[in-house]
Scaffold this active site. Structure first.
Site, PDB file in Angstrom:
ATOM      1  N   TRP A  14       2.364   3.009   2.522  1.00 50.59           N
ATOM      2  CA  TRP A  14       2.394   3.959   3.631  1.00 50.59           C
ATOM      3  C   TRP A  14       3.572   3.680   4.564  1.00 50.59           C
ATOM      4  O   TRP A  14       3.415   3.475   5.761  1.00 50.59           O
ATOM      5  CB  TRP A  14       1.071   3.913   4.401  1.00 50.59           C
ATOM      6  N   TYR A  48       0.808  -1.212   0.000  1.00 55.71           N
ATOM      7  CA  TYR A  48       0.000   0.000   0.000  1.00 55.71           C
ATOM      8  C   TYR A  48       0.846   1.269   0.000  1.00 55.71           C
ATOM      9  O   TYR A  48       0.378   2.325  -0.376  1.00 55.71           O
ATOM     10  CB  TYR A  48      -0.975   0.001   1.180  1.00 55.71           C
TER      11      TYR A  48
END
Length: 336
Positions: free
Chosen positions: A107, A105
């Site tokens: 992050w 993802y």
């Protein structure tokens, strides 16, 4: 100075450990999440070594009923790299590279150099390619629907400047509210977090805020009116507002005729001419729980004032998530 997804800060280091952080001096409203940085490098929750699922490590690849409950076993880096390289070679040789899914993802650390997703995808491309995903969980439905409705427009860029809101907006109707906490995290981080101050400036200048959300504190920063709704019923409320605008001739027909196409088809649906179900304020009340009289009053206020309609990202993270975004744009167009 450092930059994180939570903002810019100065770090105080003792040996190899960050022991304190100081927000950037220009940040009037720093994110409280910066407080999680001290001690994070030595936290017992930090993953410091590769770990492989126990069942896979012992039995190799294949379906198992223990996925999700199987413990993870830490291994040395050399062993992890040998296992991973052998598995990548096996899958690409046996099933071709399309059988490798590459996803992260992203992050992790801020910036491009430490962006895990970019490194992973570049690595897999050097091996001959892989199966990837498109868009993201954060804004997936909006990425698809907005260009189809508004043309070649990046949804990330589709926002009204706060200076314009402060100076011109008389009414802000926020589906999903405007929670300040959501601005404390942003991709790559920001030097200054201005939303709280801007909301107060707009309120001081006479802007009226209305929050349509199941949660009262989704717009608690400034005095606002809360209209509680059942989760997932935002489109019904918007349709009830739109129906009121039409039957009371409050919609901006000149704007619709000049700048939009397809409105007549929508209006036939709205009035029930295409499916036999008029989307009245009473119809919307039965779905959303919002009293019909409240919907009608709000529609009149929206037509009488210079109104901004906002739709929170959370609304499109659901089945049929494109509909609240699409209908929010339609409602704004009907208001001119």
């Amino acid at each position: 100075a450092q930059l994180s997804h939570w903002g810019a800060y100065l770090a105080e280091v003792d040996g190899n450990e960050v022991v304190a952080v100081e927000p950037h001096p220009l940040d009037r409203d720093p994110s409280p999440l910066l407080g999680n940085i001290p001690g994070s490098t030595t936290s017992p929750a930090r993953i410091t070594r590769p770990a492989i699922r126990k069942g896979w490590l012992e039995n190799g690849p294949g379906a198992t009923a223990k996925r999700g409950v199987d413990p993870f076993v830490e291994v040395e880096w050399d062993r992890a790299l040998d296992i991973l390289s052998a598995e990548l070679d096996r899958v690409s040789t046996t099933h071709v590279n399309q059988a490798i899914f590459g996803g992260s993802y992203g992050w992790a650390s801020a910036g491009r150099f430490h962006h895990a997703q970019s490194h992973l995808k570049r690595f897999l491309n050097l091996l001959g390619g892989f199966t990837s995903s498109v868009y993201s969980y954060s804004l997936g439905a909006s990425h698809v629907i907005v260009p189809r409705v508004l043309g070649n427009l990046n949804p990330f860029q589709f926002a009204t400047n706060w200076n314009q809101i402060i100076e011109h907006a008389e009414l802000v109707v926020a589906f999903g509210g405007l929670p300040v906490k959501n601005t404390f995290v942003s991709p790559g981080g920001v030097t200054e977090h201005p939303m709280r101050a801007n909301m107060h400036a707009a309120n001081d200048n006479g802007t009226r805020f209305v929050s349509i959300s199941p949660l009262q504190d989704d717009l608690a920063e400034v005095p606002s009116e809360w209209i509680p709704t059942r989760p997932g019923s935002d489109v019904a409320v918007m349709l009830g507002l739109a129906h009121t605008l039409v039957i009371e001739s409050l919609h901006d027909r000149a704007f619709l005729d000049t700048y939009t196409t397809g409105y007549d088809t929508f209006e036939r649906y709205l009035l029930g001419e295409s499916d036999g179900v008029p989307k009245t304020a009473s119809w919307a009340e039965a779905i959303s729980g919002v009293p019909a009289a409240r919907i009608q009053t709000l529609a009149r206020d929206m037509a009488a004032k210079r109104t901004l309609v906002t739709v929170g990202w959370a609304l499109q993270r659901a089945r049929y998530g494109e509909q609240p975004v699409w209908m929010g744009i339609t409602l704004a167009a009907m208001l001119g």
